[in-house]
Design a protein around this motif. Sequence first.
Motif, short mmCIF file in Angstrom:
data_model
loop_
_atom_site.label_atom_id
_atom_site.label_comp_id
_atom_site.label_asym_id
_atom_site.label_seq_id
_atom_site.Cartn_x
_atom_site.Cartn_y
_atom_site.Cartn_z
N CYS A 1 0.87 -1.16 0.00
CA CYS A 1 0.00 0.00 0.00
C CYS A 1 0.91 1.21 0.00
CB CYS A 1 -0.97 0.00 1.19
SG CYS A 1 -0.22 0.05 2.82
N ILE A 2 0.55 2.19 -0.83
CA ILE A 2 1.39 3.38 -0.94
C ILE A 2 0.53 4.60 -1.25
CG2 ILE A 2 1.96 2.87 -3.37
CD1 ILE A 2 4.73 4.17 -2.79
N LEU A 3 0.75 5.66 -0.51
CA LEU A 3 0.05 6.93 -0.74
C LEU A 3 0.80 7.74 -1.78
CD1 LEU A 3 -0.72 7.73 2.97
CD2 LEU A 3 -2.46 7.53 1.18
N SER A 4 0.05 8.41 -2.65
CA SER A 4 0.66 9.28 -3.65
C SER A 4 1.26 10.51 -2.96
CB SER A 4 -0.38 9.71 -4.69
OG SER A 4 -1.43 10.44 -4.09
N PRO A 5 2.27 11.11 -3.59
CA PRO A 5 2.89 12.31 -2.99
C PRO A 5 1.90 13.44 -2.72
CG PRO A 5 4.31 11.44 -4.71
CD PRO A 5 3.01 10.66 -4.77
N ASP A 6 0.88 13.59 -3.58
CA ASP A 6 -0.12 14.64 -3.34
C ASP A 6 -1.23 14.19 -2.38
OD1 ASP A 6 -1.82 13.04 -4.85
OD2 ASP A 6 -2.07 14.50 -6.47
N MET A 7 -1.14 12.97 -1.89
CA MET A 7 -2.04 12.38 -0.89
C MET A 7 -3.47 12.19 -1.39
SD MET A 7 -0.57 14.15 2.61
CE MET A 7 -1.82 15.37 2.57
N SER A 8 -3.69 12.22 -2.70
CA SER A 8 -5.05 12.07 -3.23
C SER A 8 -5.41 10.61 -3.54
CB SER A 8 -5.22 12.91 -4.49
OG SER A 8 -4.41 12.41 -5.54
N ILE A 9 -4.39 9.75 -3.65
CA ILE A 9 -4.60 8.37 -4.07
C ILE A 9 -3.85 7.42 -3.15
CG2 ILE A 9 -4.33 6.68 -5.96
CD1 ILE A 9 -4.02 9.12 -7.86
N LEU A 10 -4.50 6.32 -2.81
CA LEU A 10 -3.84 5.19 -2.19
C LEU A 10 -3.82 4.08 -3.22
CD1 LEU A 10 -2.72 3.55 0.27
CD2 LEU A 10 -5.10 2.84 0.65
N ALA A 11 -2.65 3.53 -3.51
CA ALA A 11 -2.55 2.37 -4.40
C ALA A 11 -2.29 1.14 -3.54
CB ALA A 11 -1.42 2.56 -5.41
#
Length: 141
Positions: free
Chosen positions: A51-61
């Motif tokens: 699980c990883i959050l995008s740098p802009d914090m808008s998406i969790l993959a």
Amino acid sequence: PIRSISISSDGTLVVVGSHKGKVFVYSLTEIRSGLQLINEFQAHDSYLLKCILSPDMSILATTSADKSIKLWNTNDWSIDRTLLQHQKWVWDAAFSADSVYLVSASSDLSGKLWDLRTGEVIRNYVGHTLAATCIALNDCS
């Protein structure tokens, strides 16, 4: 057991993925009060691997043994898109600095570069003779 942990770029969120496919989202707004559970959901029915959050914090993959990458909207933790081009377990993923692209690594001996605006693979990295189990991206944008 915990399989993966991601901390938001501003340090206010901690996302934990369990090997059974469940995601736990914690708020870390005050150090003294510790982690506060704000959401939990079943992301995959199979093993969750990353699980990883995008740098802009808008998406969790989230990546999984089910061959998929799921993209979650962090405003309400709803599923935004499922990426389904890998043929085997997806072990790892990394976002570009602008949160527009994602690279993934899989047991299918490939890495893929995804355009998250369209959900399309724009580059396929092949030629590995063993499973690709980790990946990194340094785009410095």
